[in-house]
Design an enzyme around this catalytic site. Structure first.
Site, PDB file in Angstrom:
ATOM      1  N   GLN A 288     -12.557  20.746  10.216  1.00  0.00           N
ATOM      2  CA  GLN A 288     -12.048  20.715  11.634  1.00  0.00           C
ATOM      3  C   GLN A 288     -11.101  21.700  11.639  1.00  0.00           C
ATOM      4  O   GLN A 288      -9.764  21.485  11.668  1.00  0.00           O
ATOM      5  CB  GLN A 288     -11.339  19.274  11.738  1.00  0.00           C
ATOM      6  CG  GLN A 288     -12.091  18.015  11.535  1.00  0.00           C
ATOM      7  CD  GLN A 288     -11.088  16.807  11.918  1.00  0.00           C
ATOM      8  OE1 GLN A 288     -10.538  16.639  12.906  1.00  0.00           O
ATOM      9  NE2 GLN A 288     -11.230  15.817  10.819  1.00  0.00           N
TER      10      GLN A 288
ATOM     11  N   ASP B 139     -27.730  26.229   7.638  1.00  0.00           N
ATOM     12  CA  ASP B 139     -27.457  26.443   9.060  1.00  0.00           C
ATOM     13  C   ASP B 139     -26.576  27.827   9.150  1.00  0.00           C
ATOM     14  O   ASP B 139     -26.650  28.564   8.183  1.00  0.00           O
ATOM     15  CB  ASP B 139     -26.446  25.467   9.484  1.00  0.00           C
ATOM     16  CG  ASP B 139     -25.100  25.370   8.615  1.00  0.00           C
ATOM     17  OD1 ASP B 139     -24.585  26.407   8.189  1.00  0.00           O
ATOM     18  OD2 ASP B 139     -24.708  24.146   8.385  1.00  0.00           O
TER      19      ASP B 139
ATOM     20  N   LYS C  84     -30.952  25.325  13.669  1.00  0.00           N
ATOM     21  CA  LYS C  84     -30.733  23.932  14.565  1.00  0.00           C
ATOM     22  C   LYS C  84     -29.619  24.222  15.647  1.00  0.00           C
ATOM     23  O   LYS C  84     -28.608  24.708  15.269  1.00  0.00           O
ATOM     24  CB  LYS C  84     -30.666  22.772  13.734  1.00  0.00           C
ATOM     25  CG  LYS C  84     -29.311  22.721  12.961  1.00  0.00           C
ATOM     26  CD  LYS C  84     -29.566  21.260  12.253  1.00  0.00           C
ATOM     27  CE  LYS C  84     -28.286  21.017  11.391  1.00  0.00           C
ATOM     28  NZ  LYS C  84     -28.152  22.145  10.306  1.00  0.00           N
TER      29      LYS C  84
ATOM     30  N   ASP D 169     -21.660  15.761   2.076  1.00  0.00           N
ATOM     31  CA  ASP D 169     -21.092  14.578   2.651  1.00  0.00           C
ATOM     32  C   ASP D 169     -22.304  13.504   2.706  1.00  0.00           C
ATOM     33  O   ASP D 169     -22.115  12.801   1.695  1.00  0.00           O
ATOM     34  CB  ASP D 169     -20.612  14.931   3.999  1.00  0.00           C
ATOM     35  CG  ASP D 169     -19.697  13.981   4.561  1.00  0.00           C
ATOM     36  OD1 ASP D 169     -19.690  12.792   3.755  1.00  0.00           O
ATOM     37  OD2 ASP D 169     -18.958  14.264   5.464  1.00  0.00           O
TER      38      ASP D 169
ATOM     39  N   GLY E 198       0.776  -1.449   0.030  1.00  0.00           N
ATOM     40  CA  GLY E 198       0.068  -0.020   0.000  1.00  0.00           C
ATOM     41  C   GLY E 198       0.825   1.411   0.004  1.00  0.00           C
ATOM     42  O   GLY E 198       0.255   2.245  -0.218  1.00  0.00           O
ATOM     43  N   GLU E 199       2.281   1.233   0.266  1.00  0.00           N
ATOM     44  CA  GLU E 199       2.997   2.549  -0.064  1.00  0.00           C
ATOM     45  C   GLU E 199       3.002   2.851  -1.338  1.00  0.00           C
ATOM     46  O   GLU E 199       2.799   2.421  -2.320  1.00  0.00           O
ATOM     47  CB  GLU E 199       4.500   1.867   0.630  1.00  0.00           C
ATOM     48  CG  GLU E 199       4.721   1.736   1.845  1.00  0.00           C
ATOM     49  CD  GLU E 199       6.075   1.515   2.407  1.00  0.00           C
ATOM     50  OE1 GLU E 199       7.006   1.449   1.469  1.00  0.00           O
ATOM     51  OE2 GLU E 199       6.210   0.970   3.484  1.00  0.00           O
TER      52      GLU E 199
ATOM     53  N   ASP F 118     -24.903  25.209  -0.028  1.00  0.00           N
ATOM     54  CA  ASP F 118     -23.829  24.558   0.900  1.00  0.00           C
ATOM     55  C   ASP F 118     -22.797  24.565   0.155  1.00  0.00           C
ATOM     56  O   ASP F 118     -22.496  24.341  -0.919  1.00  0.00           O
ATOM     57  CB  ASP F 118     -24.577  23.459   1.680  1.00  0.00           C
ATOM     58  CG  ASP F 118     -23.935  23.399   2.802  1.00  0.00           C
ATOM     59  OD1 ASP F 118     -23.104  23.962   3.510  1.00  0.00           O
ATOM     60  OD2 ASP F 118     -24.443  22.242   3.680  1.00  0.00           O
TER      61      ASP F 118
END
Length: 372
Positions: free
Chosen positions: A138, A217, A247, A276, A79-80, A272
């Site tokens: 994040q 939102d 909300k 996701d 997987g490298e 938006d």
């Protein structure tokens, strides 16, 4: 499924990118680049693609009239990742196009090694174009012991050796401040793609010439306001209003979710940046329909489409979903959404960006009226 080529091919003609006026917003979207504009790319400029979105990178190269730089990207049995640059890049200005979309960690490692390989090959400058910036949500701490991944990724990119970063519709514009002043960051506005699409395929509005833009939102209100500003300039005959779904962060009942604004009998477009799981848009559409909205559509810049997102959107009250190709959508998801989905290409936007950067010209017109 319906052929989506008509959404991409017009953008591949260099005439398709609308020019925003730097000095007068009333002139925005009234000027179009000359038909079949021919870009002159300097010999020192070379454009590479990672594995995350080769289709988009190829379209950007086609817009520029060049071939992508040759590179060997392979995975070993364990997987490298192994990267070998097959071009002479000594003293050249390199551009890497790589969205850090799922599998996000794999694409990030590939990008870091790509940058390192170019640095070790004595490249002059490296501009990383990340259409979708993974980990961007994040961007702050919700608990004392959490990392701020968006800023940490920025530090790693900077330490690896980039000179400039370009992204599209960052989750929050202040992420640009996570980089030092030695690495400028440009956050491109993607709404030119929506304007172009609505110019060519006008919305069927009932009542006519009325559109309510909805933020799912509180944090997205400034983004929706920006889209409203752009639409007012491009389509002055369309009357736009704003609404917002409010909300709590983790609502436990529907009583904690409320609508701010009147949508009864209105045409609604939810705006938006990231789609996701699809649940946010599905729930927003349900609320708008419950409050009497006549039709509900959605625009999302980055179609992450995790898990059963396509199924959630497919059974939703959304009649139309506009997304861009910052992330390559799986064929199965396209088939599930069928005619609900329209994919808008950002290739001409990125091609124009690369051209201006190599010419050391301003990107002001491509950033929109203001950053979020």
């Amino acid at each position: 499924m319906r052929n989506l080529k008509y959404l991409v091919v017009p953008f591949l003609c260099k005439s398709s990118l609308l020019q925003l006026s730097t000095y007068n917003r009333e002139e925005s979207y009234t000027k179009v680049y000359s038909n079949q504009k021919q870009y002159k790319i300097e010999p020192e400029t070379i454009v590479f693609s990672g594995n995350s979105n080769t289709k988009l990178a190829s379209e950007v190269a086609k817009c520029l009239g060049i071939s992508l730089g040759k590179v060997l990207l392979e995975r070993f049995a364990d997987g490298e990742c192994n990267i070998q640059v097959l071009e002479n890049v000594r003293g050249r200005n390199a551009f890497i196009i790589q969205s850090t979309c799922p599998p996000v960690n794999e694409n990030l490692i590939e990008l870091f090694l790509f940058i390192s390989a170019l640095r070790r090959a004595s490249v002059k400058t490296i501009t990383v174009i990340i259409p979708y910036y993974g980990y961007s949500r994040q961007d702050h701490k919700l608990a004392k012991t959490e990392s701020i991944a968006a800023a940490d990724i920025a530090k790693i990119l900077e330490q690896t050796g980039i000179d400039h970063l370009v992204s599209i519709d960052l989750h929050r514009g202040q992420l640009q401040g996570a980089f030092s002043t030695s690495v400028p960051v440009d956050n491109l506005s993607p709404y030119i793609t929506l304007i172009y699409e609505l110019n060519n395929h006008p919305l069927k509005l009932n009542p006519p010439n009325e559109l309510t833009l909805v933020s799912p939102d509180f944090n997205g209100v400034s983004r929706v306001k920006k889209v409203q500003d752009e639409l007012r300039v491009a389509f002055p005959n369309i009357k736009t209003k704003l609404a917002m779904i409010y909300k709590s962060k983790h609502p436990v009942s529907e009583t904690e979710i409320s609508l701010v604004g009147d949508v009864n009998g209105k045409n609604c477009l939810i705006v938006d940046d990231i789609i996701d799981s699809g649940r946010t848009l599905k729930n927003a559409a349900d609320i708008l329909k419950r409050e009497g909205a006549k039709q509900v559509m959605a625009y999302g810049t980055h179609p992450v489409f995790s898990g059963k997102a396509a199924l959630n959107l497919g059974i939703s009250n959304l009649s139309k979903i506009y997304v861009t190709d910052t992330i390559q959508i799986k064929e199965l998801d396209k088939q599930i959404l069928h005619e609900k989905l329209s994919v808008l290409s950002v290739a001409p936007l990125l091609a124009e960006t690369i051209y201006r950067l190599q010419k050391k010209e301003s990107l002001h017109e491509l950033l929109g009226a203001h950053n979020l």
